[in-house]
Motif scaffolding. Structure first.
Motif, PDB file in Angstrom:
ATOM      1  N   SER A  32       7.711  -2.265  -0.845  1.00  7.65           N
ATOM      2  CA  SER A  32       8.324  -3.872  -0.804  1.00  7.65           C
ATOM      3  C   SER A  32       9.664  -3.726  -1.555  1.00  7.65           C
ATOM      4  O   SER A  32      10.037  -2.792  -2.323  1.00  7.65           O
ATOM      5  N   ASP A  77      10.385  -7.240   8.494  1.00  6.12           N
ATOM      6  CA  ASP A  77       9.739  -7.659   7.154  1.00  6.12           C
ATOM      7  C   ASP A  77       9.913  -9.163   6.763  1.00  6.12           C
ATOM      8  O   ASP A  77      10.901  -9.695   7.551  1.00  6.12           O
ATOM      9  N   PRO A  87       9.001  -1.741   4.968  1.00  8.51           N
ATOM     10  CA  PRO A  87       9.725  -2.814   5.461  1.00  8.51           C
ATOM     11  C   PRO A  87      11.267  -2.419   5.715  1.00  8.51           C
ATOM     12  O   PRO A  87      11.624  -1.657   4.777  1.00  8.51           O
TER      13      PRO A  87
END
Length: 511
Positions: free
Chosen positions: A255, A303, A282
């Protein structure tokens, strides 16, 4: 290395006696083999002063017999008897009669004032035969004072079987414990030699043969195993092999702000021999990933603010479906979307390791583990495991052996509890204690490296338990190799561990 619980060791001693080996013979074998280990570790004992501390049990008898061997090799010996003669077990009493007949000096201790501190401080060697593997209560009175005097001494300390004050089955310190320099242990080592804090006190543990029948030891099915080099299985590669022969690992995680977790896991997997690595990440961290790791592939998906979007679930499942194994969770974050991603990916029938935020997401629907139709390895640290179990972290630390065994059995998974003495619990109820690694691993990112390594072995086709054992041991060994050269514990970084995975693996093929 098989480990024996205290009660199991008593059963093996009983079987040895049933095979016709008297208790006094086992004791004599234990003492002479311990004496040889003293000569190896300490050196020539002639002219040295040895002070022996003797309790009521059989290890007290072992200490008395060791005192005799020392005396016969021109060592000055003095013995403190911490119990009255009438409280000695039969075999120790026989050895005490021999001590008296040989004229070796001794003194009965009834209270703290009976110790001659000057004699103890002058000792070159101390033999600790106060308590054995049967200790189950807190150390008090003259026994506590004896241990304090031993620990205050500058002498070379030898603990018979296990340092007095350590609980053999758990490594717990029962108030106070002897800090040993050498610990000869008999037939099999005990969990308390390798579980912290006992591991701190039981230095230089050496398993010695006391003539326990080999058939008894071979038939013994241990509850605990210490992971040493004999448990590591690495296959030689056929010269005609290609990358497809060594598996394709999907690393699902990452992330914004945590791209490093996926990068480290992926790189560690490649260093551990997997043929291919694809990181499912993502899209917002794809540039960071590709700019830091050339050898792995990436599969960026939709994402939501830097975290996986639930809209990406179908594409993740489609991409991962044909991979050899899945490594799930590092750097994932905990959001409503990532929870849905974790639940969906867990439905894939592929060997899987779940780590970090994958576990934190899992804690909201932990019973989903029971629905898994493929092997699962989870790698929590105590806080993460507390969330999965629904108990406080303090309780995990206090009852870790019981809790990981229960969890692995109930959820049919392998639990790798990451601690100073990392533990692996398998669904069959066995617990494996790692023997490699050091305090330098106490830094962010170490767990990501471990997950990548275990994931690699899973993808390469190793059985799940073997993949966990290989990964945990080699991870610690790589850290040990790194800190044995020019890197301090304080300066060790996960990237240093990754760079030494090669040397850890190579050590097995060079042996």
């Amino acid at each position: 290395m098989k480990l024996s619980l205290a009660e199991q060791m008593r059963e093996m001693d009983k079987k040895a006696i049933e095979h016709g080996i008297p208790d006094i013979v086992l004791m004599e074998n234990a003492s002479i083999k311990s004496f040889y280990q003293i000569l190896d570790a300490y050196g020539d004992v002639s002219g040295s002063l040895a002070v022996c501390f003797v309790g009521a049990g059989n290890n007290g008898g072992d200490a008395l017999a060791i005192a005799r061997h020392l005396y016969n090799n021109y060592c000055d010996v003095f013995i403190y008897m911490l119990v009255p003669e009438e409280k000695l077990n039969p075999s120790p009493k026989t050895n005490f009669e021999i001590i008296k007949n040989m004229g070796i000096p001794y003194k009965f201790v009834e209270n703290d004032d009976d110790f001659d501190i000057e004699v103890i401080n002058e000792a070159d060697l101390i033999i600790d035969g106060i308590f054995g593997t049967g200790l189950s209560r807190k150390v008090e009175g003259r026994f506590k004072k004896a241990i304090e005097l031993i620990n205050d001494s500058d002498a070379f300390v030898v603990s018979v079987d296990i340092p007095s004050g350590i609980k053999a089955d758990s490594g717990e310190v029962m108030g106070i414990a002897v800090e040993a320099d050498l610990t000869p242990t008999f037939a099999l080592a005990k969990p308390g030699h390798f579980l912290y804090p006992g591991r701190i006190y039981a230095k230089d543990v050496r398993v010695v043969d006391i003539s326990t029948p080999v058939s008894v030891i071979e038939e013994f099915d241990p509850s605990f195993v210490a992971i040493d080099s004999s448990q590591i299985k690495l296959t030689y590669r056929n010269p005609t092999s290609h990358k497809g022969d060594f598996g394709h690992l999907a690393v699902v995680g990452g992330s914004t702000g945590k791209s490093g977790a996926v990068i480290m896991a992926s790189k560690a997997a490649l260093k551990s021999g997997v043929g291919l690595v694809s990181a499912v990440i993502p899209a917002s961290i794809n540039t960071a990933f590709e700019s830091h790791l050339l050898e792995a592939m990436s599969y960026p998906v939709d994402d939501n603010g830097g975290f996986f979007s639930e809209n990406s679930i179908d594409s993740i499942l489609e991409f991962v479906a044909d991979k050899s194994a899945v490594c799930l969770g590092m750097g994932l974050g905990v959001t409503e979307s990532t929870k849905k991603v974790v639940k969906a990916v867990m439905g894939i029938e592929k060997p899987m390791i779940i780590d970090a935020d994958g576990l934190n997401c899992l804690s909201f629907f932990v019973d989903e583990l029971k629905n898994r139709k493929a092997p699962t390895i989870i790698t929590p640290h105590p806080k993460e495991f507390s969330r999965l179990c629904g108990v406080k972290t303090k309780e995990v630390l206090e009852k870790r052996l019981e809790l990981i065994k229960e969890f692995a059995t109930n959820y049919n998974c392998i639990v790798v509890l990451k601690m100073a003495d990392t533990l692996i619990a398998s669904p069959d109820g066995k617990i494996y204690i790692n023997t490699t690694g050091n305090v330098g691993l106490a830094t962010g990112g170490s767990g990501d490296v471990l997950s990548g390594m275990i994931g690699a072995f899973l993808a390469e086709g190793y059985e799940p338990l073997q993949a966990a054992i290989n990964g945990v041991y080699l991870h610690g060994l790589a850290a040990d190799i790194a800190t044995e050269s020019s890197i301090s514990y304080e300066s060790l970084m996960p990237s240093d561990v990754i760079e030494n995975i090669n040397k850890a693996i190579l050590s097995f093929f060079e042996a």
